[in-house]
Each structure stands twice: as structure tokens, then as C-alpha cells.
Motif scaffolding. Structure first.
Motif, PDB file in Angstrom:
ATOM      1  N   ASP A 301      14.274  -1.837  11.635  1.00 46.44           N
ATOM      2  CA  ASP A 301      13.446  -2.572  10.680  1.00 46.44           C
ATOM      3  C   ASP A 301      12.699  -3.709  11.364  1.00 46.44           C
ATOM      4  O   ASP A 301      13.176  -4.288  12.349  1.00 46.44           O
ATOM      5  CB  ASP A 301      14.308  -3.152   9.555  1.00 46.44           C
ATOM      6  CG  ASP A 301      14.931  -2.082   8.686  1.00 46.44           C
ATOM      7  OD1 ASP A 301      14.570  -0.910   8.832  1.00 46.44           O
ATOM      8  OD2 ASP A 301      15.786  -2.425   7.854  1.00 46.44           O
ATOM      9  N   ILE A 302      11.534  -4.040  10.825  1.00 46.98           N
ATOM     10  CA  ILE A 302      10.775  -5.202  11.277  1.00 46.98           C
ATOM     11  C   ILE A 302      10.783  -6.218  10.135  1.00 46.98           C
ATOM     12  O   ILE A 302      10.310  -5.933   9.025  1.00 46.98           O
ATOM     13  CB  ILE A 302       9.330  -4.837  11.639  1.00 46.98           C
ATOM     14  CG1 ILE A 302       9.312  -3.766  12.731  1.00 46.98           C
ATOM     15  CG2 ILE A 302       8.565  -6.081  12.100  1.00 46.98           C
ATOM     16  CD1 ILE A 302       7.922  -3.229  13.037  1.00 46.98           C
ATOM     17  N   GLN A 326      10.369   0.534  12.704  1.00 42.77           N
ATOM     18  CA  GLN A 326       9.714   0.845  13.973  1.00 42.77           C
ATOM     19  C   GLN A 326       9.152   2.266  13.929  1.00 42.77           C
ATOM     20  O   GLN A 326       8.069   2.532  14.446  1.00 42.77           O
ATOM     21  CB  GLN A 326      10.729   0.717  15.123  1.00 42.77           C
ATOM     22  CG  GLN A 326      10.181   1.049  16.499  1.00 42.77           C
ATOM     23  CD  GLN A 326       9.303  -0.037  17.070  1.00 42.77           C
ATOM     24  OE1 GLN A 326       9.450  -1.198  16.727  1.00 42.77           O
ATOM     25  NE2 GLN A 326       8.375   0.355  17.933  1.00 42.77           N
ATOM     26  N   ASP A 327       9.883   3.167  13.261  1.00 45.69           N
ATOM     27  CA  ASP A 327       9.453   4.571  13.164  1.00 45.69           C
ATOM     28  C   ASP A 327       8.146   4.714  12.385  1.00 45.69           C
ATOM     29  O   ASP A 327       7.483   5.750  12.468  1.00 45.69           O
ATOM     30  CB  ASP A 327      10.515   5.411  12.437  1.00 45.69           C
ATOM     31  CG  ASP A 327      11.904   5.232  13.033  1.00 45.69           C
ATOM     32  OD1 ASP A 327      12.065   4.387  13.913  1.00 45.69           O
ATOM     33  OD2 ASP A 327      12.826   5.930  12.593  1.00 45.69           O
ATOM     34  N   ASP A 328       7.782   3.699  11.583  1.00 44.45           N
ATOM     35  CA  ASP A 328       6.592   3.773  10.749  1.00 44.45           C
ATOM     36  C   ASP A 328       5.366   3.152  11.402  1.00 44.45           C
ATOM     37  O   ASP A 328       4.294   3.095  10.787  1.00 44.45           O
ATOM     38  CB  ASP A 328       6.857   3.090   9.400  1.00 44.45           C
ATOM     39  CG  ASP A 328       7.932   3.802   8.597  1.00 44.45           C
ATOM     40  OD1 ASP A 328       8.041   5.030   8.723  1.00 44.45           O
ATOM     41  OD2 ASP A 328       8.674   3.127   7.860  1.00 44.45           O
ATOM     42  N   ALA A 361      -1.145   2.489  -6.666  1.00 48.57           N
ATOM     43  CA  ALA A 361      -0.069   3.036  -5.827  1.00 48.57           C
ATOM     44  C   ALA A 361      -0.717   3.785  -4.669  1.00 48.57           C
ATOM     45  O   ALA A 361      -1.848   4.269  -4.780  1.00 48.57           O
ATOM     46  CB  ALA A 361       0.840   3.969  -6.612  1.00 48.57           C
ATOM     47  N   TYR A 362       0.029   3.871  -3.564  1.00 44.80           N
ATOM     48  CA  TYR A 362      -0.522   4.551  -2.389  1.00 44.80           C
ATOM     49  C   TYR A 362       0.602   5.044  -1.479  1.00 44.80           C
ATOM     50  O   TYR A 362       1.735   4.559  -1.546  1.00 44.80           O
ATOM     51  CB  TYR A 362      -1.434   3.612  -1.593  1.00 44.80           C
ATOM     52  CG  TYR A 362      -0.668   2.541  -0.859  1.00 44.80           C
ATOM     53  CD1 TYR A 362      -0.208   2.739   0.446  1.00 44.80           C
ATOM     54  CD2 TYR A 362      -0.368   1.324  -1.470  1.00 44.80           C
ATOM     55  CE1 TYR A 362       0.533   1.770   1.108  1.00 44.80           C
ATOM     56  CE2 TYR A 362       0.364   0.357  -0.826  1.00 44.80           C
ATOM     57  CZ  TYR A 362       0.807   0.574   0.472  1.00 44.80           C
ATOM     58  OH  TYR A 362       1.549  -0.369   1.119  1.00 44.80           O
ATOM     59  N   CYS A 363       0.257   5.995  -0.626  1.00 47.38           N
ATOM     60  CA  CYS A 363       1.074   6.372   0.523  1.00 47.38           C
ATOM     61  C   CYS A 363       0.106   6.636   1.671  1.00 47.38           C
ATOM     62  O   CYS A 363      -0.867   7.374   1.487  1.00 47.38           O
ATOM     63  CB  CYS A 363       1.904   7.626   0.253  1.00 47.38           C
ATOM     64  SG  CYS A 363       3.353   7.354  -0.783  1.00 47.38           S
ATOM     65  N   ALA A 364       0.367   6.015   2.829  1.00 50.12           N
ATOM     66  CA  ALA A 364      -0.453   6.247   4.017  1.00 50.12           C
ATOM     67  C   ALA A 364       0.418   6.969   5.039  1.00 50.12           C
ATOM     68  O   ALA A 364       1.454   6.443   5.449  1.00 50.12           O
ATOM     69  CB  ALA A 364      -0.979   4.933   4.575  1.00 50.12           C
ATOM     70  N   ILE A 365      -0.002   8.167   5.441  1.00 52.12           N
ATOM     71  CA  ILE A 365       0.821   9.033   6.301  1.00 52.12           C
ATOM     72  C   ILE A 365       0.015   9.403   7.541  1.00 52.12           C
ATOM     73  O   ILE A 365      -1.063   9.999   7.428  1.00 52.12           O
ATOM     74  CB  ILE A 365       1.229  10.316   5.550  1.00 52.12           C
ATOM     75  CG1 ILE A 365       1.910   9.961   4.221  1.00 52.12           C
ATOM     76  CG2 ILE A 365       2.138  11.181   6.416  1.00 52.12           C
ATOM     77  CD1 ILE A 365       1.849  11.064   3.184  1.00 52.12           C
ATOM     78  N   ARG A 418       8.642   5.763   1.167  1.00 50.31           N
ATOM     79  CA  ARG A 418       8.111   5.023   2.316  1.00 50.31           C
ATOM     80  C   ARG A 418       6.599   5.054   2.172  1.00 50.31           C
ATOM     81  O   ARG A 418       5.960   6.068   2.420  1.00 50.31           O
ATOM     82  CB  ARG A 418       8.562   5.660   3.629  1.00 50.31           C
ATOM     83  CG  ARG A 418      10.047   5.526   3.884  1.00 50.31           C
ATOM     84  CD  ARG A 418      10.539   6.537   4.885  1.00 50.31           C
ATOM     85  NE  ARG A 418       9.943   6.365   6.204  1.00 50.31           N
ATOM     86  CZ  ARG A 418       9.947   7.301   7.150  1.00 50.31           C
ATOM     87  NH1 ARG A 418      10.514   8.479   6.901  1.00 50.31           N
ATOM     88  NH2 ARG A 418       9.401   7.076   8.320  1.00 50.31           N
ATOM     89  N   ARG A 419       6.028   3.965   1.737  1.00 50.93           N
ATOM     90  CA  ARG A 419       4.585   3.953   1.463  1.00 50.93           C
ATOM     91  C   ARG A 419       3.755   4.119   2.736  1.00 50.93           C
ATOM     92  O   ARG A 419       2.633   4.601   2.685  1.00 50.93           O
ATOM     93  CB  ARG A 419       4.193   2.663   0.740  1.00 50.93           C
ATOM     94  CG  ARG A 419       4.738   2.597  -0.688  1.00 50.93           C
ATOM     95  CD  ARG A 419       3.819   1.847  -1.614  1.00 50.93           C
ATOM     96  NE  ARG A 419       4.299   1.840  -2.990  1.00 50.93           N
ATOM     97  CZ  ARG A 419       4.072   2.802  -3.873  1.00 50.93           C
ATOM     98  NH1 ARG A 419       3.393   3.867  -3.508  1.00 50.93           N
ATOM     99  NH2 ARG A 419       4.540   2.707  -5.094  1.00 50.93           N
ATOM    100  N   ILE A 420       4.305   3.707   3.855  1.00 50.08           N
ATOM    101  CA  ILE A 420       3.618   3.879   5.133  1.00 50.08           C
ATOM    102  C   ILE A 420       4.583   4.585   6.074  1.00 50.08           C
ATOM    103  O   ILE A 420       5.693   4.101   6.307  1.00 50.08           O
ATOM    104  CB  ILE A 420       3.187   2.520   5.723  1.00 50.08           C
ATOM    105  CG1 ILE A 420       2.203   1.841   4.762  1.00 50.08           C
ATOM    106  CG2 ILE A 420       2.575   2.684   7.109  1.00 50.08           C
ATOM    107  CD1 ILE A 420       1.930   0.398   5.065  1.00 50.08           C
TER     108      ILE A 420
END
Length: 426
Positions: A301-302, A326-328, A361-365, A418-420
């Protein structure tokens, strides 16, 4: 589980600390005892710390999830059959019956959002202490008053089942069930406190739930600002937070909604991502956890440290946000040289929110090194702006990936929101 132990821990967990000296005294005393105990009882840590004096524990080599899972049997301070435990945990996931234990030890899996599942082993005594601590950190009013607490969780826990009494009643809502059914059960149970993932709390706000509770607590997922605003606007109250992981209970909010680190049970060191901005990976050392020691454990986590004191007056360190994992972090190709630039979730979040003023609402992948998919609600937005993304690529001096706007697909469930997120590996 001992209700007396729970009560004892509740009573002796301060609501606030008025000075850092008291916190540091508790930490120093706790870590001194913990290092001696763990070195004596954990074969893994005895090897891991070989030749290093106890009083230099703050410089001991780090561990992470992969190291822990690779050495799990020897890392424990009790000799348990880890393979038997995995069979037990697998069966609990399938049957949704989480009550079986190995002797006095409860076993469970993490959700596996980082790509690999962790396991946790907890004794009955640890469960009792944990329950008292969390009630002290999250319960409004006295433990001797009546409270009905709802928990929307991926998996139930022996802790909640055993700590219940005639005064404190826990209700478990299984995320594997349909949301409409969960909603109906919550309304029927007339709760005082509701704890659940922000994606589910957001669902309740979006369907205009008539739910009335004294306190709402977000847990198990990162609470995004876009969700916090919608939830608070609908329910007319602060959304509180428990920030936790398989490795420990890391922070909880005060009456102002500020996340304060649980420094009376663990030491949290910082591995800086950007010290000037206050971004860091937490390195946690829990001095109350005995069965499965967590010492110098680096989380992915950050966190964002707070630069101003909280008006509540608590001396426990506060954080502004859990930025993500960090994975995101997105990996975008550099201009004029080989390699990739790391773009943190906060930059992506801000760029998305500049796409249109009506986004709810959003998700950025990140699908690949060259493509980012952005899912938006409401659907059908016109005059989408990519200026926020252009500014990021210019500032970071990266190539411009293709950005595709797509339909919003996430539905609240046992899968964490996980939105991002980044869906590819180099």
C-alpha cells in the motif's frame, strides 16, 4: 474466546493519546518483549535475524507476503500443519462455514487482491484481545450499552461469533449473496452500526436506501473520494474507516473522520515513495500478535501522511489517505529511452475526474503498456476531455497511451473494488 479478555482490552485501550512519549513508551516495551518471544519460538525469524542484536530490531531485514507464505510453517510460533490448515480454509470458502478451527486456532485466507492469497492464523486469546481493541476504536458509546453491529464481509469470522453477548450483537451479511437480499436483511435487522466495503455502502446510497444507523464504517477496500461524497451526502453523516489487511489492523478514524494509525499495538516505519509529498509504504511491526508474527513487514500500500495535526487532539499519527497499492501503479513507456515511468494512482485519479464534471463512478484499468480503459458512470457522457491525462504524460515525459472509454462493469460483490488497477505484467 474469553469475554473477560475482550473487556480488559477494551477498558485499557485509550480513546486518545495526549502525547507521543506515552505511545513510544508502549511501543518500546512491546517490541522488546516481542522480539525475545519471536526469536525463541519462530524458527524462521531465528534464522532471519541470526547475528543481529535484539535492540537493533528496527533495522532487521524486511519481509513481505511472498517471504511469509514461502516460510509460513516455520514463521509461526506454534507448530501447526499448514497443509491441513489450507484444506480447512479451502473448505470454509466453499461451504461458507468459517467456524472450524485447528485446536484453539482460527485460520483464513486473505482476499488475494494483490494477486496472491495470504493466510492468517489467530489464537483464541488474540481474537479476544483484537475484539476488545476494535470495539474501543470503533464503538460509539459504552461497551455496557446495547449495540447491534452489522458486518458486510467476504468471509465470516469466529471472532464476531464468539464476542457477541446479550448487549453486543453482531450480524453477518455474506457478500456472496445478492445485494438486494443483503439490503433487505440490513433493513430488517435495525442496526446501530454498519461496517462494510465502500462499494456496497455506495450501492446503498445509489438505491436511496432508507437505512438509518448511528455510524457507518468503510472497511476492506480503499475509500475513494468520489464514493465518500456520495455516501455522506445520502446518509447525512461522516463515513468512518477501518484500514486493515491480513497482516494487521493499521488505522481507524476519530470523531472527525481522520485516519489515525494504531500505534499502541504496532510500530509503523516509512519506506518513502516521495518524502516531499508524504507518500510512503508502511513497514509494520505488530507487538501484540503472537501466533503469526508480523515484524518489519512491508506492505504494498501507498499511504499519504498528514501534514497538519487533527483537531481531535490525538497524538497518534494521522494519514490523509490510502492512495492505493504498488501493484496499481501504471507503467507508461518513456520518451527517447528504454523503460517505463511509474505513474501513481493519484495522478490517474485526478486525470479521470477531469474527463467530465458529471462523473459519479469510474474504473481506470491499464490493459497493456499502450492502452488504458476508463469505465465511466453515467454512461453516454459527451464532450469527454483528455486534458488531465495529457498533462500527466507531459509532466512525466512519457509516450501517450491509447485511452478507451467503456461501459462501467463493476458490481459490488465478494470481489474487491479497485478503481485504479494495472492488469498486465512486464
Amino acid at each position: 474466546m474469553s469475554k473477560l479478555t475482550t473487556l480488559f482490552r477494551y477498558i485499557f485501550t485509550p480513546k486518545k493519546f495526549h502525547n507521543r512519549q506515552k505511545i513510544e513508551k508502549i511501543q518500546n516495551r512491546g517490541m522488546k518483549k516481542q522480539i525475545k518471544f519471536v526469536r525463541k519460538n519462530s524458527p524462521f525469524f531465528a534464522r532471519h535475524w541470526k547475528g543481529l542484536p535484539d535492540d537493533e530490531w528496527s533495522k532487521f531485514p524486511l519481509i513481505d507476503k511472498s517471504i511469509m507464505m514461502d516460510n509460513l510453517s516455520d514463521l509461526l510460533t506454534v507448530r501447526l500443519d499448514v497443509e491441513e490448515a489450507k484444506v480447512l480454509a479451502d473448505n470454509a470458502e466453499k461451504t461458507r462455514d468459517f467456524s472450524p478451527k485447528i485446536g484453539p486456532y482460527s485460520i483464513g485466507y486473505s482476499s488475494g487482491t494483490s494477486g496472491s492469497r495470504g493466510m492468517h492464523f489467530v489464537s483464541e486469546k488474540e481474537q479476544s484481545e483484537w475484539a476488545g481493541f476494535m470495539l474501543a476504536r470503533g464503538l460509539d458509546g459504552s461497551i455496557f450499552s446495547k449495540h447491534k453491529i452489522g458486518l458486510i464481509l467476504r468471509a465470516n469470522s469466529n471472532t464476531f461469533e464468539s464476542v457477541g453477548s446479550s448487549r453486543i450483537e453482531f450480524k453477518f451479511y455474506d457478500l456472496m449473496k445478492p445485494l438486494e437480499e443483503i439490503h433487505e436483511s440490513i433493513l430488517r435487522d435495525k442496526l446501530d452500526i454498519l461496517i462494510g466495503p465502500p462499494s456496497v455502502l455506495r450501492y446503498l446510497a445509489d438505491v436511496k436506501s432508507p437505512l438509518k444507523v448511528k455510524k457507518l464504517v468503510s472497511a476492506a477496500e480503499v475509500l475513494d473520494e468520489i464514493d465518500r461524497k456520495q455516501i455522506e451526502q445520502h446518509f447525512g453523516q461522516i463515513v468512518h474507516q477501518f484500514y486493515s489487511s491480513t497482516e494487521g489492523e493499521i488505522a481507524a478514524t476519530c470523531e472527525h473522520g481522520t485516519l489515525h494509525l494504531n500505534e499502541e499495538i504496532m510500530v509503523i516505519q516509512k519506506q518513502w515513495v516521495d518524502e516531499e509529498k508524504g507518500w510512503y509504504h508502511p513497514i509494520i511491526s505488530d507487538f501484540r500478535r503472537k501466533t503469526q508474527p508480523i515484524i518489519r513487514y512491508r506492505l504494498n500500500d501507498i499511504l499519504v501522511t498528514s501534514k497538519k495535526p487533527c483537531p481531535c487532539g490525538d497524538a497518534r499519527e494521522s494519514i490523509e489517505a490510502v492512495m492505493g497499492r504498488q501493484d496499481d501503479i501504471f507503467l507508461i513507456k518513456k520518451i527517447g529511452e528504454e523503460g517505463y515511468e511509474q505513474v501513481i494512482p493519484d495522478f490517474i485519479r485526478r486525470a479521470v475526474m477531469q474527463m467530465h464534471p458529471s462523473i459519479t463512478a469510474y474504473c481506470a484499468i491499464q490493459k497493456s503498456a499502450d492502452e488504458i480503459e476508463v469505465q465511466l458512470l453515467p454512461e453516454g457522457l459527451e464532450n469527454i476531455s483528455y486534458e488531465g491525462f495529457d498533462q500527466v504524460w507531459q509532466k512525466m515525459r512519457t509516450k501517450t497511451p491509447k485511452i478507451t472509454v467503456a461501459d462501467y462493469t463493476f458490481k459490488p460483490s465478494a470481489t474487491k473494488l479497485r478503481r485504479i488497477r494495472r492488469d498486465f505484467e512486464l
